[in-house]
Design a protein around this motif. Structure first.
Motif, PDB file in Angstrom:
ATOM      1  N   ASP A  24      -3.820   4.611   1.071  1.00  0.00           N
ATOM      2  CA  ASP A  24      -5.209   4.086   0.698  1.00  0.00           C
ATOM      3  C   ASP A  24      -6.020   5.265   0.697  1.00  0.00           C
ATOM      4  O   ASP A  24      -6.901   5.519  -0.223  1.00  0.00           O
ATOM      5  N   GLU A  38      -8.438   7.139  -2.406  1.00  0.00           N
ATOM      6  CA  GLU A  38      -9.903   7.256  -2.229  1.00  0.00           C
ATOM      7  C   GLU A  38      -9.865   8.484  -2.796  1.00  0.00           C
ATOM      8  O   GLU A  38     -10.985   8.908  -3.543  1.00  0.00           O
ATOM      9  N   ASN A  56       0.214  -1.953  -4.248  1.00  0.00           N
ATOM     10  CA  ASN A  56      -0.693  -1.496  -4.678  1.00  0.00           C
ATOM     11  C   ASN A  56      -1.469  -2.866  -5.975  1.00  0.00           C
ATOM     12  O   ASN A  56      -2.625  -2.794  -6.491  1.00  0.00           O
ATOM     13  N   PRO A  70      -1.877  -7.014   3.066  1.00  0.00           N
ATOM     14  CA  PRO A  70      -3.468  -7.131   2.943  1.00  0.00           C
ATOM     15  C   PRO A  70      -3.633  -8.815   2.388  1.00  0.00           C
ATOM     16  O   PRO A  70      -4.489  -9.642   2.631  1.00  0.00           O
ATOM     17  N   HIS A 115      -7.067  -9.942   4.146  1.00  0.00           N
ATOM     18  CA  HIS A 115      -7.973  -8.821   4.897  1.00  0.00           C
ATOM     19  C   HIS A 115      -7.513  -7.533   4.793  1.00  0.00           C
ATOM     20  O   HIS A 115      -6.290  -7.504   4.843  1.00  0.00           O
ATOM     21  N   LYS A 116      -8.224  -6.328   4.503  1.00  0.00           N
ATOM     22  CA  LYS A 116      -7.380  -4.862   4.618  1.00  0.00           C
ATOM     23  C   LYS A 116      -6.674  -4.852   5.803  1.00  0.00           C
ATOM     24  O   LYS A 116      -7.073  -5.283   6.839  1.00  0.00           O
ATOM     25  N   ASP A 147      -5.593  -1.492   8.277  1.00  0.00           N
ATOM     26  CA  ASP A 147      -6.040  -0.178   8.601  1.00  0.00           C
ATOM     27  C   ASP A 147      -4.867   0.667   8.555  1.00  0.00           C
ATOM     28  O   ASP A 147      -4.960   1.872   8.138  1.00  0.00           O
ATOM     29  N   GLY A 149      -2.361  -0.740   2.691  1.00  0.00           N
ATOM     30  CA  GLY A 149      -3.156  -1.741   3.206  1.00  0.00           C
ATOM     31  C   GLY A 149      -4.557  -2.180   2.674  1.00  0.00           C
ATOM     32  O   GLY A 149      -5.064  -3.352   2.823  1.00  0.00           O
ATOM     33  N   ASN A 150      -4.698  -1.657   1.177  1.00  0.00           N
ATOM     34  CA  ASN A 150      -5.980  -2.013   0.513  1.00  0.00           C
ATOM     35  C   ASN A 150      -5.698  -1.793  -1.055  1.00  0.00           C
ATOM     36  O   ASN A 150      -6.146  -0.876  -1.643  1.00  0.00           O
ATOM     37  N   TRP A 155      -6.125  -5.551  -6.151  1.00  0.00           N
ATOM     38  CA  TRP A 155      -6.200  -6.953  -5.350  1.00  0.00           C
ATOM     39  C   TRP A 155      -6.538  -8.136  -6.199  1.00  0.00           C
ATOM     40  O   TRP A 155      -6.230  -9.165  -6.209  1.00  0.00           O
TER      41      TRP A 155
END
Ligand code: F0G
Length: 351
Positions: A135, A139, A188, A224, A229-230, A232, A244-245, A249
């Protein structure tokens, strides 16, 4: 017989290309759809395995990468970048080598399977390990590609989705109809997004008369979407989906809603059990993340709201050789070498 020339040429009218687009292909796609007697017997469905491990670099990523690299080259890009749990980088590295452009990958240190790392490096990608998970890597590459002249080839690049939707086209072509349900591991969330897009496009083109239910499975430690929810610090032995994110989504949720689908999670133990069922009963070797689809089917087949005899396709996203360490850890130890006499060898065989 027609020579298969990859998914862009095969499905040209559905792809964002023109006659002058320089197609970069390794003849990806055209992977087998294997009927599973064993899983059909257990579940009461007609279960097929879409064996994506037989793509040129051993995973479904090649479907999206042929499109992403083709479009990058068309736009004049000289280099590409991605974040990866391994397969995207292996695919990017191979297609970039073929295109003659540079490739860079950010990976979570310590969590990329050996085969994938070998592929990325042998094809000449520059591998940058980060102290962080997928994740964080994603980013970073989104940020870098927005500030510097380097093309991003993660599945947030819409051309990846365009290429990957070909998986849905093929399944429909191979079955001669749409499946009743498509079961897929979710990391993902690009692939579930792409398959759903493909099915919808085939329905709009009157190639199929109904749409399948989309059924996704995540690993318990990296779920997630299931949890809402995400996560971490995502964790699972299925490192390909240690996310995790998820970037897609929203699209995954849309696919699940529109198809009246289903998403849930499976434990590492259940993933490994399915992995062993596939290798030992079906003779099909996929990587652990891929086995999450079958693990979910085995665990939740009664909850899917599907009639007996329904046609169910499980997408096996990557080849088992990608992660030799897991394969070896699941196998009994091999004895020390022995003198090659008849007696010694016969003693080892259980006649
Ligand atoms: N299966 C395998 C073998 C994968 O490599 C991935 C994703 C998935 C399933 C999940 O697909 O992300 O579209 O939901 N691998 C990415 C990578 C993240 O970097 O190779 P998704």
């Amino acid at each position: 017989m027609k020579h298969w020339q990859g998914i862009i040429n095969e499905y040209r009218q559905y792809m964002p290309v023109s006659d002058s687009t320089p197609v970069i292909s390794l003849c990806e796609g055209n992977t087998p759809l294997i009927y599973s007697c064993n899983l059909s017997e257990i579940t009461g469905f007609k279960v097929y395995l879409k064996y994506e491990g037989l793509n040129p670099t051993g995973s479904f990523k090649d479907r999206g990468m042929t499109m992403a690299i083709t479009k990058a080259v068309e736009s004049g890009a000289k280099s590409v970048i991605c974040a990866s749990t391994g397969n995207t980088s292996a695919s990017m590295a191979a297609y970039s080598a073929r295109a003659g452009i540079k490739s860079y990958v950010l990976i979570p240190d310590g969590y990329v399977a050996l085969g994938k790392l070998a592929q990325a490096t042998i094809h000449g990608a520059q591998v940058i390990k980060i102290k962080g998970n997928f994740d964080k890597a994603l980013e970073m590459v989104i940020d870098i590609s927005s500030k510097y002249p380097i093309a991003l080839v993660n599945s947030v690049n819409p051309f990846r989705i365009e290429g990957q939707k070909s998986g849905a086209f093929e399944v429909c072509g191979q079955l001669g109809q749409s499946p009743d349900a498509l079961v897929i591991p979710v990391g993902n969330a690009g692939n579930i997004t792409a398959y759903w897009k493909g099915f919808k496009e085939f329905k709009n083109a009157d190639k199929i008369s109904y749409l399948p239910k989309m059924i996704g499975f995540q690993a318990e430690g990296s779920a997630p979407i299931v949890r809402g929810h995400k996560v971490d610090n995502p964790d699972t032995i299925a490192t390909a989906i240690r996310i995790g994110n998820p970037a897609s989504w929203k699209f995954a949720t849309q696919a699940l809603q529109e198809s009246n689908g289903y998403i849930n999670m499976v434990s590492d133990e259940e993933i490994l059990k399915a992995y062993n069922v596939l290798t030992k009963k079906d003779g099909v070797f996929c990587e652990p993340a891929s086995a999450a689809s079958v693990a979910g089917l085995l665990k939740y087949h009664d909850k899917l709201n599907l009639k007996k005899g329904s046609v169910v396709v499980c997408v096996l996203t990557g080849h088992g050789l990608k992660d030799p360490n897991i394969a070896i850890s699941q196998s009994s130890e091999i004895d020390e070498a022995i003198e090659p006499t008849l007696d010694n060898i016969v003693e080892k065989i259980n006649f």
